[in-house]
Design a protein around this motif. Structure first.
Motif, PDB file in Angstrom:
ATOM      1  N   GLY A 177       0.810  -1.210   0.000  1.00  0.00           N
ATOM      2  CA  GLY A 177       0.000   0.000   0.000  1.00  0.00           C
ATOM      3  C   GLY A 177       0.843   1.259   0.000  1.00  0.00           C
ATOM      4  N   GLU A 178       0.169   2.352  -0.157  1.00  0.00           N
ATOM      5  CA  GLU A 178       0.804   3.652  -0.054  1.00  0.00           C
ATOM      6  C   GLU A 178       0.351   4.284   1.252  1.00  0.00           C
ATOM      7  OE1 GLU A 178       1.305   5.262  -4.527  1.00  0.00           O
ATOM      8  OE2 GLU A 178      -0.737   5.210  -3.770  1.00  0.00           O
ATOM      9  N   ARG A 215      -4.389   5.682   3.922  1.00  0.00           N
ATOM     10  CA  ARG A 215      -3.685   4.452   3.557  1.00  0.00           C
ATOM     11  C   ARG A 215      -4.478   3.654   2.533  1.00  0.00           C
ATOM     12  NH1 ARG A 215      -1.380   1.431   8.675  1.00  0.00           N
ATOM     13  NH2 ARG A 215      -2.667  -0.113   7.678  1.00  0.00           N
ATOM     14  N   THR A 216      -3.765   2.935   1.702  1.00  0.00           N
ATOM     15  CA  THR A 216      -4.406   2.088   0.710  1.00  0.00           C
ATOM     16  C   THR A 216      -5.174   0.981   1.417  1.00  0.00           C
ATOM     17  OG1 THR A 216      -2.522   2.498  -0.755  1.00  0.00           O
ATOM     18  CG2 THR A 216      -4.002   0.688  -1.353  1.00  0.00           C
ATOM     19  N   THR A 228      -8.156  -2.647  -2.189  1.00  0.00           N
ATOM     20  CA  THR A 228      -7.411  -2.146  -3.339  1.00  0.00           C
ATOM     21  C   THR A 228      -6.163  -2.980  -3.580  1.00  0.00           C
ATOM     22  OG1 THR A 228      -8.247   0.081  -2.928  1.00  0.00           O
ATOM     23  CG2 THR A 228      -6.277  -0.098  -4.301  1.00  0.00           C
TER      24      THR A 228
END
Length: 158
Positions: A52-53, A127-128, A132
């Motif tokens: 995730g980012e 946050r992702t 996703t």
């Protein structure tokens, strides 16, 4: 019920679901399988951190260049950008920053605002979500190193 079954530490419960909020709430370990292959393996939080980012939305009152300057200098912040949208009422600026993996610079961002006398209107983690990450992994958009089982069919020994 599922937690109760696995509470003794000697019982493994295997279930399949696309309702990832439930999976995340009750599972210690997740396997993501795509086209018969394990593409990710680990705790939900570990997968979120790995794939995730870790983004943050910051809304502060001030000039874009000044906001970028101090936001980009905060330890743990990997990148920062100011929205190209016109400022909202009170001349606040939206900015977005991405934190380095495993970093949570929210306290440092808040402290920097206080130190500089900057009015902070919003500071939120973006946050992702696991959904996703799952979609990226099973679509092949995201590639994963799932350890020794990465090149083996699901269930096969490495």
């Amino acid at each position: 019920m599922i937690r109760g079954l696995s509470r003794d530490g000697h019982t493994t419960v295997l279930f399949s679901s696309h309702i990832l909020s439930e999976v995340q709430a009750i599972s210690k370990r997740l396997l993501v399988i795509a086209k018969g292959r394990i593409v990710a393996d680990g705790a939900a939080e570990a997968l979120i951190q790995k794939f995730g980012e870790n983004r943050f939305h910051v809304e502060a009152i001030g000039e874009p260049e000044a906001i970028l300057g101090w936001l980009g200098s905060i330890p743990g912040v990997e990148s920062a950008r100011v929205s190209s949208d016109p400022p909202s009422a009170g001349a606040s600026r939206d900015s977005h920053s991405t934190a380095k993996p495993g970093a949570d610079p929210r306290d440092a961002i808040y402290d920097a605002c206080v130190k500089r006398g900057i009015r902070l209107r919003e500071l939120a983690s973006d946050r992702t979500p696991l959904e996703t990450i799952f979609a990226r992994l099973v679509s092949g958009e995201e590639t994963a190193d799932a350890g020794a089982n990465a090149n083996h069919p699901a269930g096969a020994a490495a």
